[in-house]
Motif scaffolding. Structure first.
Motif, PDB file in Angstrom:
ATOM      1  N   ARG A  99       0.806  -1.217   0.000  1.00  0.00           N
ATOM      2  CA  ARG A  99       0.000   0.000   0.000  1.00  0.00           C
ATOM      3  C   ARG A  99       0.842   1.271   0.000  1.00  0.00           C
ATOM      4  NH1 ARG A  99      -4.086  -0.151   4.686  1.00  0.00           N
ATOM      5  NH2 ARG A  99      -2.140  -0.677   5.680  1.00  0.00           N
ATOM      6  N   PHE A 100       1.966   1.291   0.710  1.00  0.00           N
ATOM      7  CA  PHE A 100       2.758   2.512   0.843  1.00  0.00           C
ATOM      8  C   PHE A 100       4.092   2.431   0.093  1.00  0.00           C
ATOM      9  CE2 PHE A 100       0.192   2.348   4.779  1.00  0.00           C
ATOM     10  CZ  PHE A 100      -0.596   3.457   4.520  1.00  0.00           C
ATOM     11  N   SER A 101       4.199   1.600  -0.908  1.00  0.00           N
ATOM     12  CA  SER A 101       5.475   1.455  -1.617  1.00  0.00           C
ATOM     13  C   SER A 101       5.622   2.519  -2.704  1.00  0.00           C
ATOM     14  CB  SER A 101       5.588   0.060  -2.220  1.00  0.00           C
ATOM     15  OG  SER A 101       4.728  -0.077  -3.321  1.00  0.00           O
ATOM     16  N   PHE A 102       6.858   2.837  -3.015  1.00  0.00           N
ATOM     17  CA  PHE A 102       7.157   3.816  -4.064  1.00  0.00           C
ATOM     18  C   PHE A 102       6.764   3.273  -5.430  1.00  0.00           C
ATOM     19  CE2 PHE A 102      10.057   5.945  -7.047  1.00  0.00           C
ATOM     20  CZ  PHE A 102       9.707   7.254  -6.791  1.00  0.00           C
ATOM     21  N   LEU A 103       6.902   1.977  -5.629  1.00  0.00           N
ATOM     22  CA  LEU A 103       6.532   1.376  -6.903  1.00  0.00           C
ATOM     23  C   LEU A 103       5.031   1.463  -7.141  1.00  0.00           C
ATOM     24  CD1 LEU A 103       7.783   0.077  -9.323  1.00  0.00           C
ATOM     25  CD2 LEU A 103       7.636  -2.121  -8.197  1.00  0.00           C
ATOM     26  N   ARG A 104       4.239   1.300  -6.082  1.00  0.00           N
ATOM     27  CA  ARG A 104       2.789   1.438  -6.232  1.00  0.00           C
ATOM     28  C   ARG A 104       2.414   2.883  -6.571  1.00  0.00           C
ATOM     29  NH1 ARG A 104      -1.948  -1.149  -2.594  1.00  0.00           N
ATOM     30  NH2 ARG A 104      -3.671  -0.193  -3.680  1.00  0.00           N
ATOM     31  N   LEU A 105       3.109   3.823  -5.936  1.00  0.00           N
ATOM     32  CA  LEU A 105       2.880   5.233  -6.263  1.00  0.00           C
ATOM     33  C   LEU A 105       3.214   5.493  -7.728  1.00  0.00           C
ATOM     34  CD1 LEU A 105       2.333   8.208  -5.370  1.00  0.00           C
ATOM     35  CD2 LEU A 105       4.774   8.330  -4.880  1.00  0.00           C
ATOM     36  N   SER A 106       4.295   4.906  -8.207  1.00  0.00           N
ATOM     37  CA  SER A 106       4.678   5.064  -9.610  1.00  0.00           C
ATOM     38  C   SER A 106       3.620   4.483 -10.539  1.00  0.00           C
ATOM     39  CB  SER A 106       6.017   4.381  -9.873  1.00  0.00           C
ATOM     40  OG  SER A 106       7.010   4.931  -9.071  1.00  0.00           O
ATOM     41  N   LEU A 107       3.086   3.328 -10.178  1.00  0.00           N
ATOM     42  CA  LEU A 107       2.034   2.721 -10.990  1.00  0.00           C
ATOM     43  C   LEU A 107       0.792   3.600 -11.033  1.00  0.00           C
ATOM     44  CD1 LEU A 107       2.239  -1.032  -9.993  1.00  0.00           C
ATOM     45  CD2 LEU A 107       2.684  -0.062 -12.232  1.00  0.00           C
ATOM     46  N   ARG A 108       0.420   4.157  -9.889  1.00  0.00           N
ATOM     47  CA  ARG A 108      -0.761   5.035  -9.839  1.00  0.00           C
ATOM     48  C   ARG A 108      -0.540   6.307 -10.664  1.00  0.00           C
ATOM     49  NH1 ARG A 108      -4.956   2.067  -8.769  1.00  0.00           N
ATOM     50  NH2 ARG A 108      -4.807   1.028  -6.785  1.00  0.00           N
ATOM     51  N   LEU A 109       0.643   6.913 -10.549  1.00  0.00           N
ATOM     52  CA  LEU A 109       0.935   8.102 -11.344  1.00  0.00           C
ATOM     53  C   LEU A 109       0.939   7.779 -12.834  1.00  0.00           C
ATOM     54  CD1 LEU A 109       3.730   9.806  -9.215  1.00  0.00           C
ATOM     55  CD2 LEU A 109       1.365  10.552  -9.511  1.00  0.00           C
ATOM     56  N   ASP A 110       1.432   6.597 -13.178  1.00  0.00           N
ATOM     57  CA  ASP A 110       1.417   6.154 -14.569  1.00  0.00           C
ATOM     58  C   ASP A 110      -0.018   6.047 -15.080  1.00  0.00           C
ATOM     59  OD1 ASP A 110       2.714   5.079 -16.953  1.00  0.00           O
ATOM     60  OD2 ASP A 110       1.849   3.154 -16.348  1.00  0.00           O
ATOM     61  N   GLU A 111      -0.915   5.508 -14.258  1.00  0.00           N
ATOM     62  CA  GLU A 111      -2.320   5.401 -14.649  1.00  0.00           C
ATOM     63  C   GLU A 111      -2.978   6.778 -14.781  1.00  0.00           C
ATOM     64  OE1 GLU A 111      -4.142   2.943 -11.713  1.00  0.00           O
ATOM     65  OE2 GLU A 111      -3.125   1.125 -12.415  1.00  0.00           O
ATOM     66  N   ILE A 112      -2.670   7.679 -13.849  1.00  0.00           N
ATOM     67  CA  ILE A 112      -3.258   9.019 -13.888  1.00  0.00           C
ATOM     68  C   ILE A 112      -2.792   9.768 -15.134  1.00  0.00           C
ATOM     69  CG2 ILE A 112      -3.247  11.280 -12.748  1.00  0.00           C
ATOM     70  CD1 ILE A 112      -3.178   9.714 -10.066  1.00  0.00           C
ATOM     71  N   LEU A 113      -1.494   9.716 -15.413  1.00  0.00           N
ATOM     72  CA  LEU A 113      -0.983  10.373 -16.623  1.00  0.00           C
ATOM     73  C   LEU A 113      -1.562   9.732 -17.881  1.00  0.00           C
ATOM     74  CD1 LEU A 113       2.786  11.037 -15.873  1.00  0.00           C
ATOM     75  CD2 LEU A 113       1.011  12.718 -16.286  1.00  0.00           C
ATOM     76  N   GLY A 114      -1.757   8.423 -17.843  1.00  0.00           N
ATOM     77  CA  GLY A 114      -2.341   7.726 -18.984  1.00  0.00           C
ATOM     78  C   GLY A 114      -3.760   8.170 -19.274  1.00  0.00           C
ATOM     79  N   ARG A 115      -4.511   8.500 -18.224  1.00  0.00           N
ATOM     80  CA  ARG A 115      -5.878   8.983 -18.421  1.00  0.00           C
ATOM     81  C   ARG A 115      -5.907  10.431 -18.899  1.00  0.00           C
ATOM     82  NH1 ARG A 115      -7.565   7.646 -12.840  1.00  0.00           N
ATOM     83  NH2 ARG A 115      -6.823   5.527 -12.741  1.00  0.00           N
ATOM     84  N   MET A 116      -4.915  11.229 -18.516  1.00  0.00           N
ATOM     85  CA  MET A 116      -4.902  12.644 -18.865  1.00  0.00           C
ATOM     86  C   MET A 116      -4.482  12.893 -20.306  1.00  0.00           C
ATOM     87  SD  MET A 116      -3.308  14.206 -15.335  1.00  0.00           S
ATOM     88  CE  MET A 116      -2.662  15.608 -16.158  1.00  0.00           C
TER      89      MET A 116
END
Length: 146
Positions: free
Chosen positions: A60-77
């Protein structure tokens, strides 16, 4: 050889060869770091089966998970076009390298984009389709064996 092992071998062997060649150049340490980060970040995010493992609650609090979430957000934008995945995966390491640059004022952050271009070319021409379903099925079988 297992499919995931083949994926690592085909993606990391050229990286280590390039890293060995870069060690004999006059390129500074931060420049090498930017280039390595631009190559390894998209490579790590595109590892088959990784997305499913990282989305588990224990990461839940890993840097890799944050990277995956940011990747998804940028992908939607970003609107859809042919090389969208490569561009989005190249933006995150560039943004991270810009932050590092503003902290240290060393190096050329644009080298991360060159690293991202290199991994995009590697994935298109060298790594190719290693059977993502095979890799995913093999990882599920390993988890069930434990």
């Amino acid at each position: 050889m297992k499919p995931l092992t083949k994926y690592y071998f085909k993606g990391l062997l050229p990286f280590f060869i390039c890293a060995l060649i870069l060690e004999f150049t006059t390129l500074g340490l931060m420049n090498k770091l930017y280039l390595y980060l631009g190559y390894l970040w998209p490579y790590a995010l595109s590892t088959p089966g990784l997305r499913e493992k990282i989305l588990l609650r224990k990461y839940r609090f890993s840097f890799l998970r944050l990277s995956l979430r940011l990747d998804e957000i940028l992908g939607r934008m970003i609107p859809h076009f042919q090389l969208k995945r490569e561009v989005v995966q190249g933006l995150l390491p560039f943004i991270y390298c810009l932050i590092l640059f503003f902290v240290s004022f060393e190096g050329i952050p644009l080298l991360s984009i060159i690293g991202s271009i290199l991994i995009a070319l590697m994935q298109r021409f060298v790594i190719g389709d290693l059977g993502e379903r095979e890799i995913h099925q093999a990882s599920l079988n390993e988890e069930n064996d434990l």
